[in-house]
Design an enzyme around this catalytic site. Structure first.
Site, PDB file in Angstrom:
ATOM      1  N   CYS A 122      85.843   0.888  39.931  1.00  0.00           N
ATOM      2  CA  CYS A 122      86.771   0.486  40.974  1.00  0.00           C
ATOM      3  C   CYS A 122      87.541   1.707  41.475  1.00  0.00           C
ATOM      4  O   CYS A 122      87.660   2.706  40.781  1.00  0.00           O
ATOM      5  CB  CYS A 122      87.788  -0.549  40.516  1.00  0.00           C
ATOM      6  SG  CYS A 122      87.054  -1.973  39.725  1.00  0.00           S
TER       7      CYS A 122
ATOM      8  N   ARG B 115      82.835   4.203  43.994  1.00  0.00           N
ATOM      9  CA  ARG B 115      83.260   3.726  42.674  1.00  0.00           C
ATOM     10  C   ARG B 115      83.013   2.233  42.492  1.00  0.00           C
ATOM     11  O   ARG B 115      83.251   1.688  41.410  1.00  0.00           O
ATOM     12  CB  ARG B 115      84.745   4.015  42.467  1.00  0.00           C
ATOM     13  CG  ARG B 115      85.101   5.473  42.608  1.00  0.00           C
ATOM     14  CD  ARG B 115      86.586   5.658  42.511  1.00  0.00           C
ATOM     15  NE  ARG B 115      87.059   5.397  41.176  1.00  0.00           N
ATOM     16  CZ  ARG B 115      87.152   6.297  40.214  1.00  0.00           C
ATOM     17  NH1 ARG B 115      86.822   7.534  40.457  1.00  0.00           N
ATOM     18  NH2 ARG B 115      87.577   5.976  39.032  1.00  0.00           N
TER      19      ARG B 115
ATOM     20  N   TRP C 172      84.267  -3.001  41.477  1.00  0.00           N
ATOM     21  CA  TRP C 172      82.986  -3.161  40.814  1.00  0.00           C
ATOM     22  C   TRP C 172      83.261  -4.176  39.712  1.00  0.00           C
ATOM     23  O   TRP C 172      83.994  -3.903  38.765  1.00  0.00           O
ATOM     24  CB  TRP C 172      82.511  -1.831  40.216  1.00  0.00           C
ATOM     25  CG  TRP C 172      81.162  -1.935  39.584  1.00  0.00           C
ATOM     26  CD1 TRP C 172      79.955  -1.830  40.210  1.00  0.00           C
ATOM     27  CD2 TRP C 172      80.876  -2.153  38.192  1.00  0.00           C
ATOM     28  NE1 TRP C 172      78.941  -1.976  39.298  1.00  0.00           N
ATOM     29  CE2 TRP C 172      79.475  -2.177  38.066  1.00  0.00           C
ATOM     30  CE3 TRP C 172      81.665  -2.334  37.059  1.00  0.00           C
ATOM     31  CZ2 TRP C 172      78.841  -2.379  36.837  1.00  0.00           C
ATOM     32  CZ3 TRP C 172      81.039  -2.539  35.843  1.00  0.00           C
ATOM     33  CH2 TRP C 172      79.638  -2.552  35.735  1.00  0.00           C
TER      34      TRP C 172
ATOM     35  N   ASN D   4      92.332  -0.425  37.927  1.00  0.00           N
ATOM     36  CA  ASN D   4      91.006   0.121  37.635  1.00  0.00           C
ATOM     37  C   ASN D   4      90.910   0.269  36.132  1.00  0.00           C
ATOM     38  O   ASN D   4      91.756   0.931  35.522  1.00  0.00           O
ATOM     39  CB  ASN D   4      90.855   1.489  38.333  1.00  0.00           C
ATOM     40  CG  ASN D   4      89.624   2.243  37.849  1.00  0.00           C
ATOM     41  OD1 ASN D   4      88.629   1.636  37.481  1.00  0.00           O
ATOM     42  ND2 ASN D   4      89.700   3.555  37.841  1.00  0.00           N
ATOM     43  N   GLY D   5      89.903  -0.357  35.525  1.00  0.00           N
ATOM     44  CA  GLY D   5      89.743  -0.279  34.075  1.00  0.00           C
ATOM     45  C   GLY D   5      89.427  -1.653  33.514  1.00  0.00           C
ATOM     46  O   GLY D   5      88.986  -2.538  34.247  1.00  0.00           O
TER      47      GLY D   5
ATOM     48  N   GLU E 128      63.165   8.908  33.970  1.00  0.00           N
ATOM     49  CA  GLU E 128      63.938   9.065  35.200  1.00  0.00           C
ATOM     50  C   GLU E 128      63.241   8.347  36.369  1.00  0.00           C
ATOM     51  O   GLU E 128      63.886   7.669  37.174  1.00  0.00           O
ATOM     52  CB  GLU E 128      64.116  10.563  35.498  1.00  0.00           C
ATOM     53  CG  GLU E 128      64.800  10.919  36.794  1.00  0.00           C
ATOM     54  CD  GLU E 128      66.234  10.391  36.929  1.00  0.00           C
ATOM     55  OE1 GLU E 128      66.778   9.864  35.955  1.00  0.00           O
ATOM     56  OE2 GLU E 128      66.785  10.501  38.036  1.00  0.00           O
TER      57      GLU E 128
ATOM     58  N   LYS F 154      64.932   5.327  38.535  1.00  0.00           N
ATOM     59  CA  LYS F 154      65.088   5.388  39.994  1.00  0.00           C
ATOM     60  C   LYS F 154      64.475   4.144  40.644  1.00  0.00           C
ATOM     61  O   LYS F 154      65.052   3.553  41.541  1.00  0.00           O
ATOM     62  CB  LYS F 154      64.389   6.629  40.576  1.00  0.00           C
ATOM     63  CG  LYS F 154      65.136   7.917  40.420  1.00  0.00           C
ATOM     64  CD  LYS F 154      66.306   7.998  41.370  1.00  0.00           C
ATOM     65  CE  LYS F 154      67.414   8.875  40.856  1.00  0.00           C
ATOM     66  NZ  LYS F 154      68.047   8.517  39.593  1.00  0.00           N
TER      67      LYS F 154
ATOM     68  N   GLU G 206      66.636   0.967  39.849  1.00  0.00           N
ATOM     69  CA  GLU G 206      67.952   0.852  40.499  1.00  0.00           C
ATOM     70  C   GLU G 206      67.842   0.708  42.006  1.00  0.00           C
ATOM     71  O   GLU G 206      68.706   0.106  42.628  1.00  0.00           O
ATOM     72  CB  GLU G 206      68.898   1.982  40.092  1.00  0.00           C
ATOM     73  CG  GLU G 206      68.576   3.356  40.605  1.00  0.00           C
ATOM     74  CD  GLU G 206      69.603   4.414  40.155  1.00  0.00           C
ATOM     75  OE1 GLU G 206      70.785   4.107  40.014  1.00  0.00           O
ATOM     76  OE2 GLU G 206      69.182   5.575  39.956  1.00  0.00           O
TER      77      GLU G 206
ATOM     78  N   HIS H 210      51.193   1.851  20.724  1.00  0.00           N
ATOM     79  CA  HIS H 210      52.019   1.297  19.639  1.00  0.00           C
ATOM     80  C   HIS H 210      52.746   0.025  20.076  1.00  0.00           C
ATOM     81  O   HIS H 210      53.744  -0.349  19.474  1.00  0.00           O
ATOM     82  CB  HIS H 210      53.013   2.357  19.145  1.00  0.00           C
ATOM     83  CG  HIS H 210      52.338   3.547  18.527  1.00  0.00           C
ATOM     84  ND1 HIS H 210      51.758   3.513  17.284  1.00  0.00           N
ATOM     85  CD2 HIS H 210      52.103   4.784  19.016  1.00  0.00           C
ATOM     86  CE1 HIS H 210      51.205   4.690  17.012  1.00  0.00           C
ATOM     87  NE2 HIS H 210      51.400   5.484  18.062  1.00  0.00           N
TER      88      HIS H 210
ATOM     89  N   LYS I  82      78.772   4.690  41.898  1.00  0.00           N
ATOM     90  CA  LYS I  82      78.444   6.104  41.689  1.00  0.00           C
ATOM     91  C   LYS I  82      79.124   6.669  40.442  1.00  0.00           C
ATOM     92  O   LYS I  82      78.562   7.488  39.745  1.00  0.00           O
ATOM     93  CB  LYS I  82      78.874   6.890  42.931  1.00  0.00           C
ATOM     94  CG  LYS I  82      78.532   8.366  42.895  1.00  0.00           C
ATOM     95  CD  LYS I  82      77.047   8.576  43.033  1.00  0.00           C
ATOM     96  CE  LYS I  82      76.650  10.031  42.885  1.00  0.00           C
ATOM     97  NZ  LYS I  82      75.229  10.151  42.513  1.00  0.00           N
TER      98      LYS I  82
HETATM   99  O1  M6R Z   1      78.356  10.971  36.841  1.00  0.00           O
HETATM  100  P1  M6R Z   1      77.432  10.882  35.676  1.00  0.00           P
HETATM  101  O2  M6R Z   1      76.361  11.911  35.733  1.00  0.00           O
HETATM  102  O3  M6R Z   1      78.142  10.902  34.364  1.00  0.00           O
HETATM  103  O4  M6R Z   1      76.712   9.487  35.828  1.00  0.00           O
HETATM  104  C1  M6R Z   1      75.797   9.041  34.868  1.00  0.00           C
HETATM  105  C2  M6R Z   1      75.029   7.836  35.360  1.00  0.00           C
HETATM  106  O5  M6R Z   1      75.895   6.791  35.680  1.00  0.00           O
HETATM  107  C3  M6R Z   1      74.164   8.163  36.573  1.00  0.00           C
HETATM  108  O6  M6R Z   1      73.300   9.225  36.334  1.00  0.00           O
HETATM  109  C4  M6R Z   1      73.348   6.910  36.982  1.00  0.00           C
HETATM  110  O7  M6R Z   1      72.405   6.625  36.000  1.00  0.00           O
HETATM  111  C5  M6R Z   1      72.699   7.109  38.347  1.00  0.00           C
HETATM  112  N1  M6R Z   1      72.879   5.932  39.137  1.00  0.00           N
HETATM  113  C6  M6R Z   1      71.249   7.379  38.279  1.00  0.00           C
HETATM  114  O8  M6R Z   1      70.650   7.505  39.518  1.00  0.00           O
END
Ligand code: M6R
Length: 604
Positions: free
Chosen positions: A2, A27, A77, A101-102, A480, A484, A487, A503, A599
């Site tokens: 947030c 956020r 959020w 926020n929190g 990774e 991607k 998400e 396995h 983010k």
């Molecule tokens: O700001 P940070 O690098 O600590 O964030 C970590 C993750 O939240 C961030 O990498 C997240 O997995 C991304 N959405 C991936 O694309």
């Protein structure tokens, strides 16, 4: 997570608050709201809506709040309660409105107690409790007339003392139309002073009207009044507001993510750290000397970058590296070693789990290094030393250029750690591979049109699941790639170390499972190929990414050949980013703000 914004002053408040929220939308963006109070008519004006900031902007288009007064605003959020107008902040009870926020961990117990006393709650959130507790504390003072500021502050302090968890809180009350009460614990809160008034925000980007700010320490509680002069120094150590405005345009690209993928080559500037065949890192003298081992903590894509770093450091520096998800590390019980270094990797420098893991390591006496993209972040303020990754502001929720810059920084760190054992020739080869990697990032963009066509073909096949597989550094790359795709395109995807297939996961193989196989020429090519054959033998669909033509692949993207596996790695990383981007776009999804994400993840 947030984002919260607050303002005390004489300027029109709606425009200021909305502009601030837009800077904090990264956020969280599932609902938003604002509240204002004016001195000449101190009535709470509240606007709340589900959806993004644009929805709040539309909702309030005929509203203005001019004249001396206060305003608070919030972009959410959801943690407790669905995204909805009711659950959006500000939460109001009697004459008070709050933004938070929190997470208030003990809210259920507190809520039950107040409900027994007759309080009726409107939302399912944990945050609403704060407004109720404050009003209950005021009432408990049995005042015969309106509370004084000191009495209200006392009630606020008693309120905060009951909360367990993480919070940055702003509270306004109809008795004090030129005051904001604030409290901060484990969630960021900044205060800035400008000639237009007093500003509060979760991040510097929302403080554009000011040049100096203070990052509040945990445990800060207080009230600021337009009519009670104060100096920023009274609140903490002032620092410059670094104007990382998130509002700049797309520069001709359709999405921020595409723009950020296309500008990844700019991380080349990091190679400026190599001078006269030696890596020069901005670290205190002796910081990397005589280390016994390294521990790395991070979340999400930064964790994947950490795993790549492990392979590179172990190979080049022959130093043991342990990589942990920050959320696991912070609650684990483990022994530390003498001369162990803890590295926290984070684009934002604010991820709650990584931050807490860093604090834990410090409290255990470890030396700590933050690898961060954001200057002035909480993590870099906390760690003993910081290496900035210089990727430039990353605004798309999916991390792309930041990951590239993290991996590059870790590679440079590996070379510096290994400089005593690497021969001149070995070092020269590594430097060539670094430069080739930067070229590979650029070369891979030429594959974009092919990736677009292939993504459409794959979508048409509608696979039941997507497996990503690789070995060595290509294993974290598989993780990774799967993250991607998940998400952005909202499909089930999973990354595996290629040999792990047999396995267990191979039980899922049939003609509706697509496996994306990372097949570099310069790292265990034939071993990987055998794993692909095993899947093909069970009718699995194969999407091969390789410079070598793969006979039995259902789909293939043929990357350029390079003489080292690291440029192959970066070339495939770009292919996987573009694949996720195209899959999401073909499905008509919001690439830059995928559902349920934010983010900067500032809650645990
Ligand atoms: O700001 P940070 O690098 O600590 O964030 C970590 C993750 O939240 C961030 O990498 C997240 O997995 C991304 N959405 C991936 O694309």
């Amino acid at each position: 997570m947030c984002g919260i914004v607050g303002y005390i002053g004489k300027q029109e408040k709606r425009a200021l608050l909305i502009a601030g929220l837009k800077e904090l939308e990264y956020r969280g963006y599932d609902s938003a709201g604002l509240a204002t109070l004016e001195k000449k008519c101190p009535v709470l004006e509240i606007y709340k809506t589900d959806g993004k900031i644009n929805a709040l902007e539309n909702l309030t288009q005929d509203f203005t709040s001019k004249g001396e007064g206060v305003g608070i605003a919030h972009t959410r959020w959801a943690t407790h309660g669905k995204p909805s107008a009711t659950n959006a902040h500000p939460h109001v009870y009697a004459g008070s409105a709050i933004v938070h926020n929190g997470i208030i961990e003990n809210y259920a117990t507190l809520k039950e107690k107040l409900q027994k006393k007759g309080h009726v709650f409107s939302s399912q959130t944990d945050s609403e409790i704060i407004a109720h507790l404050f009003e209950a504390q005021l009432q408990a003072q049995n005042l015969q007339s309106a509370p004084t500021k000191e009495q209200a502050l006392q009630a606020f302090q008693k309120t905060i003392a009951q909360l367990e968890g993480a919070y940055a809180i702003l509270l306004i009350n109809t008795h004090f139309p030129t005051c904001i009460f604030y409290a901060k614990e484990r969630s960021p809160l900044l205060i800035a002073l400008a000639k237009q008034g007093i500003f509060f925000a979760s991040a510097p980007s929302a403080l554009s009207q000011a040049s100096q700010m203070v990052r509040l320490e945990d445990g800060s509680i207080g009230v600021l009044d337009l009519h009670t002069p104060f100096k920023l120094e009274d609140l903490g150590t002032p620092s410059a507001v670094i104007q990382d405005s998130t509002q700049s345009d797309l520069e001709g690209f359709q999405t921020l993510m595409q723009k950020e993928i296309y500008e990844q080559y700019k991380v080349l500037t990091l190679l400026g750290r190599i001078k006269a065949q030696r890596v020069h890192l901005e670290l205190p003298k002796g910081f990397l000397e005589n280390l016994s081992c390294l521990s790395v903590v991070a979340c999400g894509s930064s964790y994947h970058a950490g795993l790549v770093g492990k392979y590179l450091i172990e190979d080049l520096a022959q130093l043991k590296v342990q990589v942990e998800l920050a959320s696991e590390y912070r609650y684990a019980h483990f022994a530390t070693q003498a001369k162990e270094l803890l590295i926290a990797i984070s684009q934002s420098g604010e991820s709650a789990d990584t931050l807490e893991a860093l604090k834990l390591a410090k409290s255990l006496g470890l030396n700590t290094l933050a690898i961060c993209n954001t200057q002035n972040s909480t993590m870099s303020a906390l760690a003993h030393a910081t290496l900035l990754t210089h990727a430039g502001l990353e605004r798309s929720v999916a991390s792309t250029k930041a990951v590239v810059s993290q991996i590059l920084t870790l590679w440079l760190l590996a070379l510096e750690l290994g400089h005593k054992r690497l021969s001149k020739q070995a070092l020269q080869e590594q430097i060539q591979a670094l430069h080739a990697s930067m070229q590979a990032i650029q070369d891979a963009l030429e594959l974009h049109p092919q990736i677009q066509i292939l993504s459409a073909q794959i979508l048409k096949q509608n696979p039941k699941g997507y497996f990503f597989m690789g070995r060595g550094v290509f294993y974290p790359l598989a993780l990774e790639g799967a993250l991607k795709l998940k998400e952005l395109a909202y499909v089930h995807a999973q990354g595996y170390a290629s040999a792990e297939m047999k396995h267990g996961p191979i039980a899922l193989a049939d003609c509706s499972l697509l496996s994306i196989a990372l097949l570099p020429q310069n790292l265990l090519f034939s071993k990987n190929l055998s794993n692909v054959e095993e899947l093909r033998a069970r009718d699995g669909l194969i999407f091969a990414i390789s410079p070598t033509p793969i006979d039995n692949a259902t789909f293939q993207i043929q990357t350029k050949p390079y003489p080292h596996y690291m440029p192959e790695f970066f070339s495939m990383l770009v292919v996987l980013q573009l694949f996720a981007l195209e899959m999401a776009q073909l499905k008509g999804l919001d690439v830059d703000k995928p559902r349920n994400l934010a983010k900067s993840v500032t809650v645990e």
